[in-house]
Scaffold this motif. Structure first.
Motif, PDB file in Angstrom:
ATOM      1  N   GLU A 210      79.262  18.699  68.877  1.00  0.00           N
ATOM      2  CA  GLU A 210      80.339  18.401  68.472  1.00  0.00           C
ATOM      3  C   GLU A 210      80.332  18.532  66.887  1.00  0.00           C
ATOM      4  N   LEU A 211      79.282  18.338  66.040  1.00  0.00           N
ATOM      5  CA  LEU A 211      79.284  18.609  64.616  1.00  0.00           C
ATOM      6  C   LEU A 211      79.309  19.985  64.320  1.00  0.00           C
ATOM      7  N   ASP A 212      78.373  20.760  65.026  1.00  0.00           N
ATOM      8  CA  ASP A 212      78.682  22.285  65.022  1.00  0.00           C
ATOM      9  C   ASP A 212      79.746  22.856  65.104  1.00  0.00           C
ATOM     10  N   GLU A 213      80.660  22.264  66.315  1.00  0.00           N
ATOM     11  CA  GLU A 213      82.041  22.799  66.436  1.00  0.00           C
ATOM     12  C   GLU A 213      82.906  22.485  65.153  1.00  0.00           C
ATOM     13  N   ARG A 214      82.866  21.256  64.779  1.00  0.00           N
ATOM     14  CA  ARG A 214      83.578  20.771  63.624  1.00  0.00           C
ATOM     15  C   ARG A 214      83.343  21.761  62.469  1.00  0.00           C
ATOM     16  N   ILE A 215      81.869  21.857  62.250  1.00  0.00           N
ATOM     17  CA  ILE A 215      81.834  22.976  61.233  1.00  0.00           C
ATOM     18  C   ILE A 215      82.629  24.191  60.976  1.00  0.00           C
ATOM     19  N   ALA A 216      82.252  24.760  62.313  1.00  0.00           N
ATOM     20  CA  ALA A 216      82.740  26.252  62.672  1.00  0.00           C
ATOM     21  C   ALA A 216      84.392  26.121  62.461  1.00  0.00           C
ATOM     22  N   ALA A 217      85.047  25.068  62.839  1.00  0.00           N
ATOM     23  CA  ALA A 217      86.568  24.763  62.771  1.00  0.00           C
ATOM     24  C   ALA A 217      86.551  24.784  61.101  1.00  0.00           C
ATOM     25  N   LEU A 218      85.993  23.737  60.582  1.00  0.00           N
ATOM     26  CA  LEU A 218      86.264  23.774  59.075  1.00  0.00           C
ATOM     27  C   LEU A 218      86.032  25.140  58.265  1.00  0.00           C
ATOM     28  N   GLU A 219      84.777  25.734  58.601  1.00  0.00           N
ATOM     29  CA  GLU A 219      84.846  27.226  58.112  1.00  0.00           C
ATOM     30  C   GLU A 219      85.807  28.136  58.409  1.00  0.00           C
ATOM     31  N   ALA A 220      86.334  28.091  59.400  1.00  0.00           N
ATOM     32  CA  ALA A 220      87.314  29.020  59.803  1.00  0.00           C
ATOM     33  C   ALA A 220      88.715  28.685  59.116  1.00  0.00           C
ATOM     34  N   GLU A 221      88.895  27.301  58.873  1.00  0.00           N
ATOM     35  CA  GLU A 221      90.063  26.976  57.863  1.00  0.00           C
ATOM     36  C   GLU A 221      89.922  27.178  56.611  1.00  0.00           C
ATOM     37  N   ILE A 222      88.712  27.346  56.051  1.00  0.00           N
ATOM     38  CA  ILE A 222      88.425  27.624  54.791  1.00  0.00           C
ATOM     39  C   ILE A 222      88.570  29.177  54.539  1.00  0.00           C
ATOM     40  N   ALA A 223      88.218  29.924  55.501  1.00  0.00           N
ATOM     41  CA  ALA A 223      88.685  31.201  55.477  1.00  0.00           C
ATOM     42  C   ALA A 223      90.106  31.565  55.406  1.00  0.00           C
ATOM     43  N   ARG A 224      90.820  30.959  56.214  1.00  0.00           N
ATOM     44  CA  ARG A 224      92.148  31.086  56.261  1.00  0.00           C
ATOM     45  C   ARG A 224      92.908  30.690  54.821  1.00  0.00           C
ATOM     46  N   VAL A 225      92.668  29.739  54.508  1.00  0.00           N
ATOM     47  CA  VAL A 225      93.010  29.232  52.998  1.00  0.00           C
ATOM     48  C   VAL A 225      92.557  30.007  51.887  1.00  0.00           C
ATOM     49  N   ARG A 226      91.461  30.744  51.781  1.00  0.00           N
ATOM     50  CA  ARG A 226      91.009  31.630  51.006  1.00  0.00           C
ATOM     51  C   ARG A 226      91.815  32.847  51.239  1.00  0.00           C
ATOM     52  N   ALA A 227      92.023  33.143  52.507  1.00  0.00           N
ATOM     53  CA  ALA A 227      92.909  34.711  52.611  1.00  0.00           C
ATOM     54  C   ALA A 227      94.376  34.377  52.214  1.00  0.00           C
ATOM     55  N   HIS A 228      94.910  33.258  52.216  1.00  0.00           N
ATOM     56  CA  HIS A 228      96.267  33.025  51.970  1.00  0.00           C
ATOM     57  C   HIS A 228      96.291  32.840  50.502  1.00  0.00           C
ATOM     58  N   SER A 229      95.547  32.259  49.768  1.00  0.00           N
ATOM     59  CA  SER A 229      95.432  32.250  48.328  1.00  0.00           C
ATOM     60  C   SER A 229      95.130  33.567  47.594  1.00  0.00           C
TER      61      SER A 229
END
Length: 66
Positions: A31-50
């Motif tokens: 579950e921690l690994d899944e959470r990290i993957a989800a957070l990394e995907a969100e970081i990538a999405r925010v960076r692309a939008h920025s």
């Protein structure tokens, strides 16, 4: 004394603050690994939008430059 505004705030709680307060102890390694993957995907999405916002701003600045 609580006011009605305190009880029925029109401003929702900051999701990042809520996320940071969550207890991680009950989560398994998977579950921690899944959470990290989800957070990394969100970081990538925010960076692309920025980056898109920065390009848009740069184009607008160039268009309206005197």
């Amino acid at each position: 004394m609580l006011m009605d505004d305190d009880l029925f705030s029109s401003r929702p709680e900051d999701p990042l603050a809520s996320l940071a307060r969550q207890d991680l102890d009950p989560l398994s390694q998977h579950e921690l690994d899944e959470r990290i993957a989800a957070l990394e995907a969100e970081i990538a999405r925010v960076r692309a939008h920025s980056e898109a916002v920065a390009k848009h701003r740069s184009a607008a600045d160039a268009l309206f430059k005197r």
